[in-house]
Scaffold this active site. Structure first.
Site, PDB file in Angstrom:
ATOM      1  N   PRO A 226      39.877  41.716  37.632  1.00 52.31           N
ATOM      2  CA  PRO A 226      39.465  42.876  36.840  1.00 52.31           C
ATOM      3  C   PRO A 226      39.633  44.174  37.641  1.00 52.31           C
ATOM      4  O   PRO A 226      39.743  44.124  38.866  1.00 52.31           O
ATOM      5  CB  PRO A 226      37.980  42.619  36.557  1.00 52.31           C
ATOM      6  CG  PRO A 226      37.713  41.228  36.968  1.00 52.31           C
ATOM      7  CD  PRO A 226      38.775  40.806  37.907  1.00 52.31           C
ATOM      8  N   PRO A 227      39.644  45.309  36.967  1.00 53.88           N
ATOM      9  CA  PRO A 227      39.805  46.582  37.660  1.00 53.88           C
ATOM     10  C   PRO A 227      38.662  46.830  38.637  1.00 53.88           C
ATOM     11  O   PRO A 227      37.519  46.446  38.379  1.00 53.88           O
ATOM     12  CB  PRO A 227      39.752  47.626  36.530  1.00 53.88           C
ATOM     13  CG  PRO A 227      39.898  46.880  35.266  1.00 53.88           C
ATOM     14  CD  PRO A 227      39.529  45.477  35.513  1.00 53.88           C
ATOM     15  N   GLY A 228      38.994  47.435  39.752  1.00 57.20           N
ATOM     16  CA  GLY A 228      37.965  47.871  40.694  1.00 57.20           C
ATOM     17  C   GLY A 228      37.406  46.789  41.590  1.00 57.20           C
ATOM     18  O   GLY A 228      36.389  46.970  42.236  1.00 57.20           O
ATOM     19  N   THR A 229      38.067  45.628  41.646  1.00 57.92           N
ATOM     20  CA  THR A 229      37.527  44.553  42.475  1.00 57.92           C
ATOM     21  C   THR A 229      38.097  44.579  43.884  1.00 57.92           C
ATOM     22  O   THR A 229      37.746  43.724  44.694  1.00 57.92           O
ATOM     23  CB  THR A 229      37.809  43.181  41.852  1.00 57.92           C
ATOM     24  OG1 THR A 229      39.156  43.165  41.398  1.00 57.92           O
ATOM     25  CG2 THR A 229      36.872  42.910  40.700  1.00 57.92           C
ATOM     26  N   GLY A 230      38.996  45.510  44.149  1.00 61.19           N
ATOM     27  CA  GLY A 230      39.498  45.640  45.516  1.00 61.19           C
ATOM     28  C   GLY A 230      40.883  45.080  45.740  1.00 61.19           C
ATOM     29  O   GLY A 230      41.227  44.737  46.866  1.00 61.19           O
ATOM     30  N   GLU A 447      11.982  50.323  21.994  1.00 60.41           N
ATOM     31  CA  GLU A 447      12.126  49.752  23.341  1.00 60.41           C
ATOM     32  C   GLU A 447      11.046  48.703  23.617  1.00 60.41           C
ATOM     33  O   GLU A 447      11.328  47.644  24.177  1.00 60.41           O
ATOM     34  CB  GLU A 447      12.087  50.841  24.414  1.00 60.41           C
ATOM     35  CG  GLU A 447      13.256  51.832  24.363  1.00 60.41           C
ATOM     36  CD  GLU A 447      14.613  51.154  24.346  1.00 60.41           C
ATOM     37  OE1 GLU A 447      14.756  50.032  24.876  1.00 60.41           O
ATOM     38  OE2 GLU A 447      15.547  51.736  23.756  1.00 60.41           O
ATOM     39  N   ASP A 523      22.726  47.686  20.021  1.00 62.94           N
ATOM     40  CA  ASP A 523      22.158  46.333  19.994  1.00 62.94           C
ATOM     41  C   ASP A 523      22.930  45.449  19.030  1.00 62.94           C
ATOM     42  O   ASP A 523      23.228  44.284  19.323  1.00 62.94           O
ATOM     43  CB  ASP A 523      20.693  46.379  19.525  1.00 62.94           C
ATOM     44  CG  ASP A 523      19.826  47.223  20.442  1.00 62.94           C
ATOM     45  OD1 ASP A 523      20.171  47.316  21.632  1.00 62.94           O
ATOM     46  OD2 ASP A 523      18.820  47.777  19.969  1.00 62.94           O
TER      47      ASP A 523
HETATM   48  P1  ADP Z   1      41.568  47.573  42.143  1.00 64.89           P
HETATM   49  O1  ADP Z   1      42.859  47.858  42.782  1.00 64.89           O
HETATM   50  O2  ADP Z   1      41.216  46.106  42.127  1.00 64.89           O
HETATM   51  O3  ADP Z   1      41.408  48.160  40.779  1.00 64.89           O
HETATM   52  P2  ADP Z   1      40.602  49.102  44.348  1.00 64.89           P
HETATM   53  O4  ADP Z   1      41.111  48.268  45.442  1.00 64.89           O
HETATM   54  O5  ADP Z   1      41.375  50.315  44.020  1.00 64.89           O
HETATM   55  O6  ADP Z   1      40.422  48.235  43.024  1.00 64.89           O
HETATM   56  O7  ADP Z   1      39.089  49.475  44.646  1.00 64.89           O
HETATM   57  C1  ADP Z   1      38.577  50.751  44.408  1.00 64.89           C
HETATM   58  C2  ADP Z   1      37.506  51.079  45.411  1.00 64.89           C
HETATM   59  O8  ADP Z   1      36.360  50.272  45.225  1.00 64.89           O
HETATM   60  C3  ADP Z   1      37.921  50.834  46.832  1.00 64.89           C
HETATM   61  O9  ADP Z   1      38.552  51.937  47.364  1.00 64.89           O
HETATM   62  C4  ADP Z   1      36.612  50.527  47.535  1.00 64.89           C
HETATM   63  O10 ADP Z   1      35.971  51.716  47.908  1.00 64.89           O
HETATM   64  C5  ADP Z   1      35.795  49.897  46.451  1.00 64.89           C
HETATM   65  N1  ADP Z   1      35.827  48.431  46.556  1.00 64.89           N
HETATM   66  C6  ADP Z   1      36.289  47.599  45.599  1.00 64.89           C
HETATM   67  N2  ADP Z   1      36.162  46.315  45.991  1.00 64.89           N
HETATM   68  C7  ADP Z   1      35.621  46.344  47.217  1.00 64.89           C
HETATM   69  C8  ADP Z   1      35.255  45.318  48.156  1.00 64.89           C
HETATM   70  N3  ADP Z   1      35.429  44.016  47.888  1.00 64.89           N
HETATM   71  N4  ADP Z   1      34.721  45.695  49.325  1.00 64.89           N
HETATM   72  C9  ADP Z   1      34.548  46.997  49.607  1.00 64.89           C
HETATM   73  N5  ADP Z   1      34.880  47.991  48.782  1.00 64.89           N
HETATM   74  C10 ADP Z   1      35.402  47.699  47.591  1.00 64.89           C
HETATM   75 ZN    ZN Z   2      17.824  48.750  21.418  1.00 65.49          ZN
END
Ligand code: ADP
Ligand code: ZN
Ligand code: MG
Length: 634
Positions: A226-230, A447, A523
């Site tokens: 997934p996006p943002g996983t590093g 809530e 919800d």
């Molecule tokens: P992706 O390419 O999977 O979309 P990125 O590698 O660009 O994600 O990650 C974006 C930022 O999120 C990185 O620059 C880092 O700061 C942070 N990040 C994401 N995953 C990790 C991880 N496993 N450990 C440390 N930092 C992470």
């Molecule tokens: Zn609600």
């Protein structure tokens, strides 16, 4: 992308039209004869003599030394002519005859080579030259328009003289090994991914060792998740660990600008890599170029060419030198199978969302760069953020630090990080939204409705916070529930309980105000999604049992499911979804009816305090109500 394609196609058509126009204009102005075919008929000498006698000859061209005469007749079209051979020695009498007939005579010196050359030059070479010039001018203009000379095309040192006249530059960014600045230490969690990549690092460090034993190392590895996983981070870390250069290009950069450039870019990228080996070539978001080729009717020739070139290069490069191609994508299902076959991206490295321990490790890693004020409990933050990616977590730490600055502190506190979790989940607090008194009451009951239903479930995450402070995401309030431990499985009962909790808000509104508001929209959406998944994917309905009724399309993006069943079945699915939610709704209503006093009490408390903790909530809920008869013990 779509727009670019369109523009490019339009420019091509414009180019062809202009070139054709220029060609036609040149033809009519400069070489007017080219289109007009002369009709020359061979006739006998006596015909010429007869024609002269009858005074029918208009004009005669006599070529010296070749006894050749071409003549035209009066009253005939310009391009009709006659040709004959003159009896040698009869020139004098012929001249006399011509003079008598009154025809015009011209003596021609035979064509020499040079005039023939100018003819060819003018008719063949010149148009080509003009075409070429126009093409070159267009190309230059297009490149300017697409910002080719901009900073995105900045080449590191040692890149001079690449590519044919600026047409085929790959556009890859080269990062020298010492500038990568990222190693495996900077990637937290993701231990499995790091393990798989260690071999790649080792290969880049000593390619000779692998060569000696005759091992064939993977040429390419695909980072999937997934996006943002590093993923991008991991690819850089491999380069940093191995101390080699790093070429990075994103898939969409291949498929831009002039037709045919994508393939040229791929070629040049690999050429550069070859000259800089050992190195890493990193293609980010490879799905932009590597989409399956048979999809749909609208094919994109440019993309296919680029993909084909990429396939060829992946086969062709000499990986004894130590070149490894890494690619990242969050849509592996859409990739062309040819890309994934052995010898290309045959290694697939999953980079999943971090688990509890992973989240904590990532938080700790990023918190190291921030000055903090103990006590700090990052495990609590990690527990509160299931499903958060590494990028989200890095963002939470940063938001916390920013909040500390806003509050005028020099160190970030636990409270800052806790607040920033909510910022990342629900957006900033929105002070400008002022609810009317009645609205605030409705939100309070809504809530507390969620919270009471949640609290009355045997299992399920405890309530940790309830708030009615509006957020920029549009939420007017929310109830936070945090699991004690990491959960990997959800039982059918838990899913049903969750449905009831989703319904708790609306149920409270109905019970107290006998009214419905738009506040339950989110919800409803969540509940429907869960109920639908229970039936179509998790096999949790009696009616369909373990039959899969849908497929997940983008497992790593939005988890969208598309139904794969017959339209008739889809109707039944809708009915079953409705039934599930309806049951959950009546259950929630029932629970709230039984706890009506507590609902009033807690809602009023929340209305006054605006934010209450899970502990406050639980103490108030458990407190014996003097007005209520004690519950009969079962
Ligand atoms: P992706 O390419 O999977 O979309 P990125 O590698 O660009 O994600 O990650 C974006 C930022 O999120 C990185 O620059 C880092 O700061 C942070 N990040 C994401 N995953 C990790 C991880 N496993 N450990 C440390 N930092 C992470
Ligand atoms: Zn609600
Ligand atoms: Mg990325």
């Amino acid at each position: 992308m779509e727009m670019d394609d369109h523009k490019r196609r339009r420019n091509m058509i414009l180019y062809v039209i202009i070139a054709l126009l220029v060609y036609l204009i040149l033809n009519t102005l400069l070489f007017p004869n080219m289109g007009q075919q002369a009709q020359i008929t061979d006739v006998s000498y006596s015909t010429l003599l007869d024609d002269l006698e009858n005074k029918e000859v208009d004009r005669i061209d006599y070529t010296t030394g070749e006894y050749d005469a071409v003549y035209t007749r009066k009253g005939e079209a310009d391009n009709v002519a006659y040709q004959t051979t003159i009896l040698p020695g009869s020139e004098d009498t012929l001249i006399q005859l011509i003079r008598d007939s009154g025809a015009e005579i011209d003596v021609v010196v035979p064509n020499n080579d040079s005039s023939l050359w100018t003819y060819y030059l003018m008719t063949l070479v010149l148009p080509f030259l003009i075409f070429f010039l126009i093409g070159w001018w267009f190309n230059r203009r297009m490149k300017k328009a697409s910002g080719d000379d901009g900073p995105s095309m900045n080449f590191g040192g040692g890149f001079g003289g690449m590519g044919g006249g600026g047409l085929g530059k790959s556009g890859a960014r080269k990062v020298k090994s010492e500038d990568v600045g990222v190693t495996f230490k900077d990637v937290a969690g993701q231990e499995e991914a790091k393990e798989s990549l260690k071999e790649v690092v080792d290969f880049l460090e000593n390619p000779k060792r692998y060569e000696a034993i005759g091992a064939r190392l993977p040429r390419g590895a695909l980072l999937v998740g997934p996006p943002g996983t590093g993923k991008t981070l991991l690819a850089k870390a491999v380069a940093g660990e191995a101390g080699v250069s790093f070429f990075s290009i994103s898939g969409s950069e291949f498929v831009e600008m002039f037709v045919g450039r994508g393939a040229a870019k791929v070629r040049d990228l690999f050429k550069q890599a070859n000259e800089n080996a050992p190195c890493i070539v990193f293609i980010d978001e490879i799905d932009a170029v590597g989409k399956r080729r048979d999809q749909g009717l609208s094919t994109n020739d440019e993309r296919e060419q680029t993909l084909n070139q990429l396939l060829t290069e992946m086969d062709g490069f000499d990986n004894h030198k130590g070149i490894v191609v890494l690619a990242a994508t969050n849509r592996p299902d859409s990739l062309d199978p040819a890309l994934l076959r052995p010898g290309r991206f045959d290694r697939r490295i999953p980079v999943e969302l971090p688990d509890l321990a992973g989240r904590k490790a990532i938080l700790e890693l990023h918190a190291k760069d921030v000055k903090t004020q103990p006590p700090i409990d990052l495990s609590a933050i990690a527990r509160a953020t299931p499903g958060a990616s590494g990028a989200d977590l890095a963002n939470i730490i940063n938001e916390g630090a920013l909040r500390a600055v806003r509050m005028g502190r020099s160190r970030a506190m636990q409270e800052d990080f806790e607040e920033s979790v909510e910022v990342v989940i629900a957006g900033q607090q929105r002070k400008s939204t002022v609810l009317s008194d009645h609205e605030k009451q409705v939100v309070s009951y809504h809530e507390i409705g969620h919270a009471i239903v949640a609290a009355s479930m045997k299992e399920g995450a405890p309530v940790t916070k309830i708030t009615i402070v509006p957020r920029t995401s549009g939420a007017l309030g929310y109830t936070m529930q945090v699991e004690e431990d990491e959960k990997f499985l959800t039982t059918r009962q838990e899913a049903l309980d969750k449905l009831a909790v989703y319904c708790g808000g609306r149920a409270a509104e109905e019970l107290i105000f006998n009214e419905m508001t738009t506040g339950a929209a989110n919800d409803i959406e969540q509940a429907t999604k869960l109920a639908r998944n229970m039936i179509t994917r998790f096999g949790m309905s009696d009616e369909f049992g373990m039959m899969a009724l849908g497929t997940v399309q983008n497992a790593y993006l939005n988890q969208d499911t598309s139904l794969t069943c017959a339209p008739g079945t889809a109707e039944h699915v809708d009915e079953a979804v409705r039934k599930l939610i309806e049951d959950a709704h009546s259950r929630a209503l029932q629970i709230l009816k039984e706890n009506k006093f507590k609902l009033h009490e807690l809602a009023r408390y929340l209305y006054k305090k605006e934010t209450i903790t899970g502990q406050e909530f639980m103490t108030l809920l458990k407190r014996e109500n003097p007005l209520m008869p004690p519950k009969p013990q079962a």
